[in-house]
Design a protein around this motif. Structure first.
Motif, mmCIF file in Angstrom:
data_model
loop_
_atom_site.group_PDB
_atom_site.id
_atom_site.type_symbol
_atom_site.label_atom_id
_atom_site.label_comp_id
_atom_site.label_asym_id
_atom_site.label_seq_id
_atom_site.Cartn_x
_atom_site.Cartn_y
_atom_site.Cartn_z
ATOM 1 N N ARG A 102 60.655 55.470 25.119
ATOM 2 C CA ARG A 102 59.989 55.087 24.183
ATOM 3 C C ARG A 102 59.076 56.213 23.299
ATOM 4 O O ARG A 102 58.691 57.338 24.072
ATOM 5 N N VAL A 103 59.341 56.542 21.926
ATOM 6 C CA VAL A 103 59.087 57.760 21.429
ATOM 7 C C VAL A 103 58.122 57.334 20.212
ATOM 8 O O VAL A 103 58.604 56.615 19.402
ATOM 9 N N THR A 104 57.053 57.960 20.276
ATOM 10 C CA THR A 104 56.113 57.728 19.076
ATOM 11 C C THR A 104 55.766 59.166 18.416
ATOM 12 O O THR A 104 55.376 59.993 18.946
ATOM 13 N N SER A 105 56.126 59.127 17.137
ATOM 14 C CA SER A 105 55.924 60.506 16.407
ATOM 15 C C SER A 105 54.731 60.360 15.362
ATOM 16 O O SER A 105 54.737 59.390 14.681
ATOM 17 N N GLY A 106 54.420 61.329 15.096
ATOM 18 C CA GLY A 106 53.190 61.716 14.019
ATOM 19 C C GLY A 106 52.932 62.951 13.632
ATOM 20 O O GLY A 106 53.107 63.838 14.408
#
Length: 214
Positions: free
Chosen positions: A178-182
């Motif tokens: 699971r990849v969360t980018s910002g």
């Protein structure tokens, strides 16, 4: 191209809390933008050029890409599920994007259901190129490995290495991700409580050993 400008704008204002707050945010200086990871691959898969950026106005989201506007933490109008990515836009601009990668997915076949290879899992091979190399990693309270990667365009990604969602053939236990980018740590931390700690590790002076517990 049909766009849901007015509907999404209304949802974004609702998520901001008040129209006055939303107007104040709109007067902020323009934020730097960066392409959401794997947007080019999604566009190629769909056969169009409708790509989205972090910090882009949510009213730029094409209606055909929206599959669901979920209620998260009791709030409607801050999240949208698109094609294989979920965006978070608390103040009318996209501040984080989350995608999951599973080697197998359940597919209906004539005899019922079966675990089939998901071709999107091949994108895991390009994590270093798309997200940057791992610069810090920790073991979370649930025993899962959590990494941070920072790309040359300054996009920060928190990557969870998860047990396989669906067991594969011949006992294949390839992990899910699971990849969360910002682009902004304050928003990334809302979705990933370990983001700030990992970021500090990534910013240690060169030559300093990174924390890799477990």
């Amino acid at each position: 191209m049909r766009r849901v400008r007015f509907a999404l704008l209304a949802l974004a204002v609702y998520g901001a809390g008040t129209a006055l707050h939303g107007a104040a945010v709109a007067r902020e200086p323009a934020k730097p933008m960066a392409l959401i990871p794997f947007e080019l691959e999604r566009a190629k898969e769909r056969g169009d050029r409708a790509v989205l950026n972090l910090n882009e106005d949510v009213t730029r989201v094409p209606g055909f890409r929206i599959s669901e506007l979920p209620v998260v933490d009791g709030k409607l109008g801050e999240h949208a599920k698109l094609d294989n990515v979920e965006i978070y836009f608390p103040y009318g601009r996209i501040v984080t994007a989350t995608a999951e990668f599973h080697k197998y997915r359940i597919t209906r076949v004539s005899s019922g259901t079966a675990a089939m290879l998901d071709p999107r899992y091949q994108r895991v091979r390009s994590f270093d190129q798309q997200l940057g190399k791992v610069c810090a990693s920790e073991i979370g309270s649930n025993g899962e490995k959590v990494e941070m990667r920072i790309a040359p365009n300054r996009v920060m990604s928190v990557v969870h290495v998860l047990p396989p969602q669906q067991p594969g053939v011949d006992g294949d236990t390839s992990p899910s991700y699971r990849v969360t980018s910002g682009l902004e740590l304050r928003f990334l931390s809302r979705k990933e409580p370990m983001a700030e700690q990992l970021y500090r590790e990534c910013r240690r002076p060169a030559g300093t050993k990174l924390t890799q517990k477990g």
